[in-house]
Design a protein around this motif. Structure first.
Motif, PDB file in Angstrom:
ATOM      1  N   LEU A   1       0.740  -1.196  -0.237  1.00 30.34           N
ATOM      2  CA  LEU A   1       0.016   0.057  -0.070  1.00 30.34           C
ATOM      3  C   LEU A   1       0.772   1.343   0.136  1.00 30.34           C
ATOM      4  CD1 LEU A   1      -2.748   1.227   0.226  1.00 30.34           C
ATOM      5  CD2 LEU A   1      -2.739   1.105   2.789  1.00 30.34           C
ATOM      6  N   ILE A   2       1.985   1.327   0.530  1.00 27.43           N
ATOM      7  CA  ILE A   2       2.871   2.432   0.925  1.00 27.43           C
ATOM      8  C   ILE A   2       3.470   2.586  -0.662  1.00 27.43           C
ATOM      9  CG2 ILE A   2       4.952   3.097   1.804  1.00 27.43           C
ATOM     10  CD1 ILE A   2       4.155   1.722   4.408  1.00 27.43           C
ATOM     11  N   ASN A   3       3.901   1.710  -1.291  1.00 25.51           N
ATOM     12  CA  ASN A   3       4.317   1.711  -2.586  1.00 25.51           C
ATOM     13  C   ASN A   3       3.672   2.119  -3.681  1.00 25.51           C
ATOM     14  OD1 ASN A   3       6.945   1.683  -3.867  1.00 25.51           O
ATOM     15  ND2 ASN A   3       6.553  -0.545  -4.679  1.00 25.51           N
ATOM     16  N   THR A   4       2.305   2.526  -3.455  1.00 21.04           N
ATOM     17  CA  THR A   4       1.350   2.934  -4.538  1.00 21.04           C
ATOM     18  C   THR A   4       1.648   4.120  -5.276  1.00 21.04           C
ATOM     19  OG1 THR A   4      -0.343   3.492  -2.910  1.00 21.04           O
ATOM     20  CG2 THR A   4      -0.161   1.259  -3.684  1.00 21.04           C
ATOM     21  N   VAL A   5       1.058   4.605  -6.113  1.00 18.96           N
ATOM     22  CA  VAL A   5       1.286   5.861  -6.702  1.00 18.96           C
ATOM     23  C   VAL A   5       0.747   6.845  -5.874  1.00 18.96           C
ATOM     24  CG1 VAL A   5       0.603   7.404  -8.698  1.00 18.96           C
ATOM     25  CG2 VAL A   5       1.431   4.789  -9.047  1.00 18.96           C
ATOM     26  N   ARG A   6      -0.382   6.458  -5.332  1.00 16.82           N
ATOM     27  CA  ARG A   6      -1.343   7.417  -4.289  1.00 16.82           C
ATOM     28  C   ARG A   6      -0.129   7.841  -3.529  1.00 16.82           C
ATOM     29  NH1 ARG A   6      -4.586   4.280  -2.919  1.00 16.82           N
ATOM     30  NH2 ARG A   6      -6.307   4.533  -4.452  1.00 16.82           N
ATOM     31  N   TRP A   7       0.281   7.113  -2.706  1.00 17.23           N
ATOM     32  CA  TRP A   7       1.130   7.492  -1.576  1.00 17.23           C
ATOM     33  C   TRP A   7       2.477   8.262  -2.228  1.00 17.23           C
ATOM     34  CZ3 TRP A   7       0.636   7.685   3.340  1.00 17.23           C
ATOM     35  CH2 TRP A   7      -0.572   7.254   4.108  1.00 17.23           C
ATOM     36  N   LYS A   8       2.905   7.883  -3.366  1.00 17.03           N
ATOM     37  CA  LYS A   8       4.188   8.298  -3.845  1.00 17.03           C
ATOM     38  C   LYS A   8       3.530  10.076  -4.067  1.00 17.03           C
ATOM     39  CE  LYS A   8       6.386   4.563  -6.097  1.00 17.03           C
ATOM     40  NZ  LYS A   8       6.524   3.762  -7.768  1.00 17.03           N
TER      41      LYS A   8
ATOM     42  N   LEU B   1       9.011  -1.889 -17.691  1.00 16.02           N
ATOM     43  CA  LEU B   1       8.668  -1.496 -16.385  1.00 16.02           C
ATOM     44  C   LEU B   1       8.761  -2.472 -15.158  1.00 16.02           C
ATOM     45  CD1 LEU B   1       5.830   1.205 -16.505  1.00 16.02           C
ATOM     46  CD2 LEU B   1       8.113   1.415 -16.417  1.00 16.02           C
ATOM     47  N   LYS B   2       9.321  -2.309 -14.105  1.00 13.88           N
ATOM     48  CA  LYS B   2       9.623  -3.148 -13.133  1.00 13.88           C
ATOM     49  C   LYS B   2       9.105  -2.788 -11.783  1.00 13.88           C
ATOM     50  CE  LYS B   2      13.573  -5.075 -15.311  1.00 13.88           C
ATOM     51  NZ  LYS B   2      15.123  -5.708 -15.296  1.00 13.88           N
ATOM     52  N   THR B   3       8.273  -1.661 -11.935  1.00 13.33           N
ATOM     53  CA  THR B   3       7.829  -1.027 -10.620  1.00 13.33           C
ATOM     54  C   THR B   3       6.590  -2.112 -10.135  1.00 13.33           C
ATOM     55  OG1 THR B   3       6.417   0.222 -11.846  1.00 13.33           O
ATOM     56  CG2 THR B   3       8.408   1.293 -11.119  1.00 13.33           C
ATOM     57  N   SER B   4       6.309  -1.874  -8.706  1.00 15.91           N
ATOM     58  CA  SER B   4       5.447  -2.773  -8.190  1.00 15.91           C
ATOM     59  C   SER B   4       4.169  -1.980  -7.874  1.00 15.91           C
ATOM     60  CB  SER B   4       5.650  -3.244  -6.951  1.00 15.91           C
ATOM     61  OG  SER B   4       6.054  -2.423  -6.132  1.00 15.91           O
ATOM     62  N   ASP B   5       3.844  -0.625  -8.375  1.00 17.81           N
ATOM     63  CA  ASP B   5       2.752  -0.028  -7.994  1.00 17.81           C
ATOM     64  C   ASP B   5       1.840   0.065  -9.199  1.00 17.81           C
ATOM     65  OD1 ASP B   5       3.890   1.315 -10.204  1.00 17.81           O
ATOM     66  OD2 ASP B   5       4.760   3.004  -9.133  1.00 17.81           O
ATOM     67  N   GLU B   6       0.597   1.143  -9.083  1.00 21.49           N
ATOM     68  CA  GLU B   6      -0.385   0.814 -10.133  1.00 21.49           C
ATOM     69  C   GLU B   6      -0.029   0.903 -11.664  1.00 21.49           C
ATOM     70  OE1 GLU B   6      -2.230   2.753  -6.548  1.00 21.49           O
ATOM     71  OE2 GLU B   6      -0.255   2.598  -7.473  1.00 21.49           O
ATOM     72  N   PHE B   7       0.992   1.822 -11.866  1.00 25.31           N
ATOM     73  CA  PHE B   7       1.712   1.864 -13.234  1.00 25.31           C
ATOM     74  C   PHE B   7       2.261   0.531 -13.522  1.00 25.31           C
ATOM     75  CE2 PHE B   7       2.093   6.681 -12.769  1.00 25.31           C
ATOM     76  CZ  PHE B   7       0.815   6.817 -13.123  1.00 25.31           C
ATOM     77  N   GLY B   8       2.957  -0.329 -12.781  1.00 25.60           N
ATOM     78  CA  GLY B   8       3.693  -1.469 -13.012  1.00 25.60           C
ATOM     79  C   GLY B   8       2.629  -2.382 -13.398  1.00 25.60           C
ATOM     80  N   VAL B   9       1.343  -2.345 -12.643  1.00 31.44           N
ATOM     81  CA  VAL B   9       0.350  -3.431 -13.117  1.00 31.44           C
ATOM     82  C   VAL B   9      -0.392  -2.986 -14.347  1.00 31.44           C
ATOM     83  CG1 VAL B   9      -2.038  -4.074 -12.152  1.00 31.44           C
ATOM     84  CG2 VAL B   9      -0.368  -3.655 -10.465  1.00 31.44           C
ATOM     85  N   VAL B  10      -0.645  -1.812 -14.614  1.00 30.16           N
ATOM     86  CA  VAL B  10      -0.950  -1.064 -15.880  1.00 30.16           C
ATOM     87  C   VAL B  10      -0.099  -1.712 -17.126  1.00 30.16           C
ATOM     88  CG1 VAL B  10      -1.501   0.905 -17.278  1.00 30.16           C
ATOM     89  CG2 VAL B  10      -2.331   0.815 -14.878  1.00 30.16           C
ATOM     90  N   ALA B  11       1.171  -1.504 -16.788  1.00 31.54           N
ATOM     91  CA  ALA B  11       2.082  -1.957 -17.751  1.00 31.54           C
ATOM     92  C   ALA B  11       2.054  -3.499 -18.358  1.00 31.54           C
ATOM     93  CB  ALA B  11       3.482  -1.230 -17.692  1.00 31.54           C
TER      94      ALA B  11
END
Length: 378
Positions: A5-12, A111-121
């Motif tokens: 949850l902390i690593n989400t785009v919202r929290w960023k 993309l190797k991020t685990s946030d929402e953008f990573g899921v979208v990618a």
């Protein structure tokens, strides 16, 4: 708090907002101290040019409006810097979507991020892959349809040409006597039977491969089923100078099957073994239980099938010997029908050939024996 949850785009964005606010506050606090010290100084002629500029701005604009302007500009600058990486990711996703929209289905977003953008990618990559597979399947289906039409046209034209040719001889009285006319009629009749066999096989293959063939499944013991079928093939075996041999078959092999449809698959396998294994003099039928599978091996002896041809044996219209005619090589649909029929029964089929022996091995999941007496006697 959950790390995902902390690593989400919202929290960023929340982090960027808080950090921008803290740094902007620190700059305003430090700036106010500097401005206060400049305004409190009495040695005006000794001011540096920046200090004179700050004093002029305070006197003409006011300290509060100046701090608000500096705070807004500072906050925007810091927020831009802290969210720049996130925006670059968004730009990369946008560029990837545009590439896919252009038809570049092989393009992948790295993309190797685990946030929402990573899921979208990952979702976009999966979508592009599925579209690419669908496109390939569509192209393969079109190619298969064209091949099927070509094969049907060729295979129907060959016997039909012979039939028309001999009928033309008869129609134009181009025969010497009645014996020759009957000979022509006999050939035309044999070609007509070949044509009917091909049409029947085409119809059955279309039904089986298209999945439109309904199956009324029941418990079936493969042992007596195949033994009876082998006995029915005795005249064909005798005509080819062959015999059959049953290996195993002591323990019952119960499967769920539609006997009337499954028999067609094994008729084709038996016919294939007789057609190409006559020089081996024997057709072997081995039955065994391997784990949870009922295994049937149908073997014939003779010239082995080349390794490069084995993967294509179950393709429609495929022949190992390209020089064979329809009369000597069948319609080219028997093994394709057998494979489709066996797969309809949740089974598998494979072909092996080495050192003068060719095996067709079918496997079916075994089931519990039936409780009623009639099924046990089947």
């Amino acid at each position: 708090m959950n790390s995902k949850l902390i690593n989400t785009v919202r929290w960023k964005f929340i982090y960027a907002f808080l950090l921008s606010g803290i740094l902007t506050g620190a700059i305003l606090y430090g700036g106010s101290k500097v401005v206060h010290s400049i305004l409190a100084a009495q040695t005006y002629p000794n001011y540096s040019i920046p200090a004179r500029g700050i004093r002029w701005l305070v006197n003409n604009i006011g300290s509060m409006p100046l701090m608000i302007m500096v705070g807004i500009l500072g906050f925007v600058l810091f927020f831009f810097l802290f969210t720049r990486r996130v925006m670059l990711v968004l730009d990369e996703i946008t560029a990837g979507i545009q590439e896919v929209a252009k038809g570049e289905l092989s393009h992948r977003i790295d993309l190797k991020t685990s946030d929402e953008f990573g899921v979208v990618a990952a979702s976009i990559n999966q979508m592009a892959e599925q579209l690419q597979l669908s496109l390939q399947e569509e192209r393969s289906a079109v190619a298969a349809k064209n091949d099927l039409i070509t094969g049907i046209s060729h295979d129907l034209r060959t016997p039909l040409t012979s039939i028309l040719g001999f009928l033309e001889y008869i129609e134009k009285d181009r025969y010497q006597d009645e014996i020759e006319m009957r000979y022509y009629v006999s050939i035309a009749y044999e070609k007509s039977l070949t044509l009917r066999k091909l049409i029947d096989d085409l119809f059955e293959y279309t039904r089986v491969s298209g999945g439109s063939l309904p199956l009324s499944l029941t418990s079936l013991n493969l042992n007596p089923f195949l033994m009876q079928l082998a006995e029915e093939f005795s005249p064909m075996l005798e005509e080819a100078g062959m015999t059959y041999k049953i290996i195993g078959g002591q323990e019952p092999l119960w499967i769920q099957a539609a006997p009337g449809e499954l028999v067609r698959a094994y008729e084709n396998l038996f016919s294939n073994a007789i057609r190409y294994g006559a020089q081996g003099k024997v057709m072997e039928i081995a039955l065994s239980l391997e784990g949870e599978e009922a295994v049937v091996r149908i073997s014939n002896y003779g010239e082995p099938i080349p390794a490069q041809d084995l993967p294509h044996l179950f393709d429609r219209f495929y022949r190992v010997d390209k020089s064979r005619s329809r009369d000597t090589g069948g319609t080219g649909l028997g093994l394709a029908i057998a494979k489709s029929m066996i797969e309809l029964h949740k089974g598998t089929i494979a072909a092996y050939s080495d050192q003068g022996r060719t095996d067709f091995v079918t496997r079916f999941p075994v089931t519990a024996p039936p409780m009623n007496r009639d099924a046990e006697e089947r």
